[in-house]
Write a protein that holds these residues in place. Structure first.
Motif, PDB file in Angstrom:
ATOM      1  N   HIS A  44      10.900  59.607  35.892  1.00 36.34           N
ATOM      2  CA  HIS A  44      11.904  59.282  36.902  1.00 36.34           C
ATOM      3  C   HIS A  44      12.881  58.285  36.295  1.00 36.34           C
ATOM      4  CE1 HIS A  44       9.656  60.510  40.847  1.00 36.34           C
ATOM      5  NE2 HIS A  44       9.600  61.436  39.906  1.00 36.34           N
ATOM      6  N   VAL A  45      14.062  58.748  35.970  1.00 35.24           N
ATOM      7  CA  VAL A  45      15.049  57.884  35.311  1.00 35.24           C
ATOM      8  C   VAL A  45      16.403  57.992  36.014  1.00 35.24           C
ATOM      9  CG1 VAL A  45      13.952  57.791  33.055  1.00 35.24           C
ATOM     10  CG2 VAL A  45      15.399  59.741  33.613  1.00 35.24           C
ATOM     11  N   GLY A  46      16.382  57.992  37.330  1.00 41.12           N
ATOM     12  CA  GLY A  46      17.613  58.115  38.092  1.00 41.12           C
ATOM     13  C   GLY A  46      18.583  56.978  37.845  1.00 41.12           C
ATOM     14  N   ASN A  47      19.881  57.312  37.940  1.00 42.96           N
ATOM     15  CA  ASN A  47      20.964  56.329  37.835  1.00 42.96           C
ATOM     16  C   ASN A  47      20.976  55.625  36.484  1.00 42.96           C
ATOM     17  OD1 ASN A  47      23.119  54.733  38.532  1.00 42.96           O
ATOM     18  ND2 ASN A  47      22.286  54.135  40.514  1.00 42.96           N
ATOM     19  N   GLN A  48      20.846  56.399  35.431  1.00 38.45           N
ATOM     20  CA  GLN A  48      21.041  55.892  34.059  1.00 38.45           C
ATOM     21  C   GLN A  48      22.299  56.558  33.498  1.00 38.45           C
ATOM     22  OE1 GLN A  48      17.774  55.948  31.306  1.00 38.45           O
ATOM     23  NE2 GLN A  48      16.337  55.037  32.753  1.00 38.45           N
ATOM     24  N   ASP A  49      23.353  55.782  33.442  1.00 40.60           N
ATOM     25  CA  ASP A  49      24.667  56.325  33.088  1.00 40.60           C
ATOM     26  C   ASP A  49      24.745  56.851  31.667  1.00 40.60           C
ATOM     27  OD1 ASP A  49      25.373  55.551  35.618  1.00 40.60           O
ATOM     28  OD2 ASP A  49      26.383  53.708  34.992  1.00 40.60           O
ATOM     29  N   LYS A  50      23.920  56.316  30.752  1.00 42.91           N
ATOM     30  CA  LYS A  50      24.013  56.690  29.344  1.00 42.91           C
ATOM     31  C   LYS A  50      23.153  57.896  28.973  1.00 42.91           C
ATOM     32  CE  LYS A  50      25.028  51.951  27.816  1.00 42.91           C
ATOM     33  NZ  LYS A  50      24.621  50.851  26.906  1.00 42.91           N
ATOM     34  N   LEU A  51      22.331  58.348  29.891  1.00 45.79           N
ATOM     35  CA  LEU A  51      21.442  59.467  29.581  1.00 45.79           C
ATOM     36  C   LEU A  51      22.240  60.771  29.512  1.00 45.79           C
ATOM     37  CD1 LEU A  51      18.459  60.189  29.124  1.00 45.79           C
ATOM     38  CD2 LEU A  51      18.293  60.614  31.579  1.00 45.79           C
ATOM     39  N   THR A  52      22.017  61.560  28.447  1.00 45.45           N
ATOM     40  CA  THR A  52      22.746  62.810  28.256  1.00 45.45           C
ATOM     41  C   THR A  52      21.775  63.967  28.042  1.00 45.45           C
ATOM     42  OG1 THR A  52      22.881  62.682  25.835  1.00 45.45           O
ATOM     43  CG2 THR A  52      24.541  61.460  27.091  1.00 45.45           C
ATOM     44  N   ASP A  53      22.331  65.115  27.761  1.00 43.36           N
ATOM     45  CA  ASP A  53      21.512  66.311  27.522  1.00 43.36           C
ATOM     46  C   ASP A  53      20.620  66.169  26.298  1.00 43.36           C
ATOM     47  OD1 ASP A  53      22.543  67.670  29.714  1.00 43.36           O
ATOM     48  OD2 ASP A  53      24.248  68.453  28.581  1.00 43.36           O
ATOM     49  N   GLU A  54      20.993  65.322  25.338  1.00 43.58           N
ATOM     50  CA  GLU A  54      20.178  65.161  24.144  1.00 43.58           C
ATOM     51  C   GLU A  54      18.787  64.622  24.490  1.00 43.58           C
ATOM     52  OE1 GLU A  54      21.029  66.344  21.184  1.00 43.58           O
ATOM     53  OE2 GLU A  54      22.821  67.061  22.230  1.00 43.58           O
ATOM     54  N   GLY A  55      18.734  63.685  25.408  1.00 43.86           N
ATOM     55  CA  GLY A  55      17.440  63.167  25.831  1.00 43.86           C
ATOM     56  C   GLY A  55      16.617  64.218  26.550  1.00 43.86           C
ATOM     57  N   LEU A  56      17.265  65.008  27.408  1.00 42.06           N
ATOM     58  CA  LEU A  56      16.553  66.051  28.141  1.00 42.06           C
ATOM     59  C   LEU A  56      16.024  67.140  27.214  1.00 42.06           C
ATOM     60  CD1 LEU A  56      17.843  64.569  30.542  1.00 42.06           C
ATOM     61  CD2 LEU A  56      18.209  66.802  31.608  1.00 42.06           C
ATOM     62  N   LYS A  57      16.755  67.438  26.169  1.00 44.86           N
ATOM     63  CA  LYS A  57      16.305  68.465  25.229  1.00 44.86           C
ATOM     64  C   LYS A  57      15.000  68.047  24.552  1.00 44.86           C
ATOM     65  CE  LYS A  57      20.919  70.296  24.170  1.00 44.86           C
ATOM     66  NZ  LYS A  57      21.981  70.429  23.121  1.00 44.86           N
ATOM     67  N   GLN A  58      14.892  66.768  24.232  1.00 41.88           N
ATOM     68  CA  GLN A  58      13.658  66.277  23.619  1.00 41.88           C
ATOM     69  C   GLN A  58      12.492  66.349  24.601  1.00 41.88           C
ATOM     70  OE1 GLN A  58      13.177  65.264  20.342  1.00 41.88           O
ATOM     71  NE2 GLN A  58      15.230  66.113  20.071  1.00 41.88           N
ATOM     72  N   LEU A  59      12.760  66.010  25.845  1.00 46.59           N
ATOM     73  CA  LEU A  59      11.713  66.110  26.856  1.00 46.59           C
ATOM     74  C   LEU A  59      11.248  67.553  27.023  1.00 46.59           C
ATOM     75  CD1 LEU A  59      12.901  63.766  29.772  1.00 46.59           C
ATOM     76  CD2 LEU A  59      10.850  63.497  28.400  1.00 46.59           C
ATOM     77  N   GLY A  60      12.205  68.454  27.102  1.00 49.40           N
ATOM     78  CA  GLY A  60      11.863  69.851  27.320  1.00 49.40           C
ATOM     79  C   GLY A  60      11.110  70.488  26.172  1.00 49.40           C
ATOM     80  N   SER A  61      11.376  70.032  24.948  1.00 49.72           N
ATOM     81  CA  SER A  61      10.742  70.638  23.786  1.00 49.72           C
ATOM     82  C   SER A  61       9.409  69.994  23.412  1.00 49.72           C
ATOM     83  CB  SER A  61      11.692  70.587  22.587  1.00 49.72           C
ATOM     84  OG  SER A  61      12.019  69.235  22.271  1.00 49.72           O
ATOM     85  N   LYS A  62       9.181  68.742  23.820  1.00 43.45           N
ATOM     86  CA  LYS A  62       7.984  68.025  23.363  1.00 43.45           C
ATOM     87  C   LYS A  62       6.993  67.671  24.475  1.00 43.45           C
ATOM     88  CE  LYS A  62      10.339  66.030  19.371  1.00 43.45           C
ATOM     89  NZ  LYS A  62      10.767  64.791  18.667  1.00 43.45           N
TER      90      LYS A  62
END
Length: 461
Positions: free
Chosen positions: A204-222
């Motif tokens: 749960h990382v709501g309201n983090q302005d700097k978070l982008t798709d790059e972070g989500l890609k790592q979550l989805g793959s690992k």
């Protein structure tokens, strides 16, 4: 003779002889039984034979009751909480908050400090809103207890990506990670968590302005074990990262998005196709339409659906979802300006397990409430606040006809008279009616129950 003549501290006899143990003979040939009798009588040691002969008083035959510390029975032991087994003390400490354990209990004694440092208290940490949480503190916590499985660092503004990276590296068993409104954190922290914590189940990382798709890609793959994600108000996230999450995390059960304007129907379709175990879905204020929402009919386990503030959502799509998703228990259509009373009628008829229906600021009329009361046997909560066309008639008829209703929200329904609501409160005490006045009354009643009394002197002045 002086009062202390028979005291245990007589100068001519050694202390060990005058105060013998229960099984030791005295130097004067007095038996153990005699000593025991004297002690039971509450006196000191027996007088020597010569002194007894010199004393002609018959009362001198028995030793006088002279205070003698060596014959006093020890006082009963004062109960000590530390005599409890450690497991019981740990159970007691488990009811304390983190602050109470660290700032109070751990300062009592070294033993309690060691108990407060037990590993079980450092498996689940709620550090939210503590500005003293820094990178150094996170490193110390992680070094002290490397078996942390859950941590909440929401609203902690004094730490950075560095602290989170150290935490992730030293706690590979982390299962649940929460960091709302940590605007200083970037993809670096979420990538570290994804890389070092492969068993992660909740992010749960709501309201983090700097978070982008790059972070989500790592979550989805690992992080293949992910079951619960919340990326609301992370405005740089788009379909690109969301689709990777959907395809990589097939065990997802909950997903919540809010005001993510770069998330469209493509994301909704991807989750509907790849995550069959989804139970809770929320796309509040995202750029999705009926074309994407209709794919959610594939989710047979769907129990809660939040479609607030989706402008391009038609009545037919909503009705189709309710018909096909038989396990749906909560439906939120607030700010759905196109939702009509006929749609609510179908929801009432087809929602076999529906218990909560939220229709705040929808363009519905009394007929919607009448239909709910007439056709639904399961709906317990209905909120139609700010629905300007709701009147006394709708509020009265749903209260009269519904067998399951327990809460009716009528906040700022200006055509509903407060006198009518007060009558309904009296007639249907099992139903909570929510208006401005009724909510104020309940708040005041709770205050009185908790011991509050109005300051009449301040009011009069």
């Amino acid at each position: 003779r002086p009062p202390d003549a028979g005291c245990c501290q007589g100068p001519e006899q050694p202390p060990q002889t005058l105060c013998p143990g229960p099984s030791s003979p005295t130097s004067e040939g007095v038996t153990t039984e005699a000593v025991g009798g004297a002690v039971r009588a509450g006196g000191g040691a027996p007088l020597p034979a010569q002194k007894q002969h010199e004393c002609g008083d018959a009362d001198c035959q028995e030793p006088r009751e002279v205070p003698c510390d060596c014959y006093k029975e020890p006082p009963p032991e004062t109960p000590d909480i530390n005599q409890l087994p450690p497991s019981i003390l740990l159970k007691i400490f488990s009811n304390l908050s983190l602050d109470e354990r660290c700032l109070s209990a751990s300062l009592v004694c070294k033993y309690w400090r060691d108990l407060c440092l037990d590993f079980q208290f450092w498996k689940q940490l709620d550090l939210s809103s503590r500005q003293q949480v820094t990178d150094e503190l996170l490193e110390k916590i992680a070094s002290r207890s490397q078996n942390i499985i859950e941590i909440n660092i929401s609203d902690c503004r004094s730490m950075s990506d560095t602290g989170v990276c150290v935490l992730a590296f030293k706690c590979p068993g982390l299962l649940r990670y929460t960091a709302y409104r940590c605007k200083q954190l970037s993809d670096t922290s979420i990538i570290a968590v994804a890389s070092h914590c492969p068993l992660l189940q909740k992010v749960h990382v709501g309201n983090q302005d700097k978070l982008t798709d790059e972070g989500l890609k790592q979550l989805g793959s690992k992080c293949r074990e992910l079951k619960d994600v919340h990326f609301g108000q992370c405005y740089k996230i788009s379909d690109e990262g969301m689709i990777v999450i959907a395809k990589g995390c097939l065990k997802l059960q909950r997903i919540y998005m809010q005001e993510n304007k770069l998330v469209t129907d493509q994301s909704v379709k991807a989750f509907a196709e790849h995550c069959p175990e989804l139970q809770y879905v929320g796309f509040m204020g995202c750029s999705v339409t009926s074309k994407g929402v209709i794919h959610l009919t594939k989710l047979r386990n769907l129990s809660s659906l939040d479609l607030r503030h989706i402008t391009e959502l038609d009545n037919e799509t909503v009705m189709e979802i309710v018909k096909r998703c038989k396990n749906l228990s909560s439906l939120n259509l607030c700010l759905g300006l196109v939702i009509l009373a006929r749609c609510v009628e179908v929801i009432a008829k087809e929602g076999q397990n529906l218990k909560e229906l939220y229709l705040v600021s929808c363009k519905i009329t009394d007929y919607a409430l009448i239909a709910i009361g007439r056709y639904s046997m399961t709906i317990e909560t209905v909120d139609v606040g700010w629905c300007k066309e709701i009147t006394d008639q709708g509020a009265t008829l749903i209260a009269q006809s519904s067998k399951s209703l327990r809460y009716l929200g009528l906040m700022r329904c200006d055509k509903v008279n407060e006198v009518t609501v007060e009558q309904l409160v009296q007639q249907y005490p099992h139903i909570t009616f929510s208006t401005v006045l009724q909510d104020c009354k309940r708040t005041l009643e709770r205050a009185y129950q908790m011991g509050w009394t109005p300051n009449m002197s301040a009011a009069s002045s």
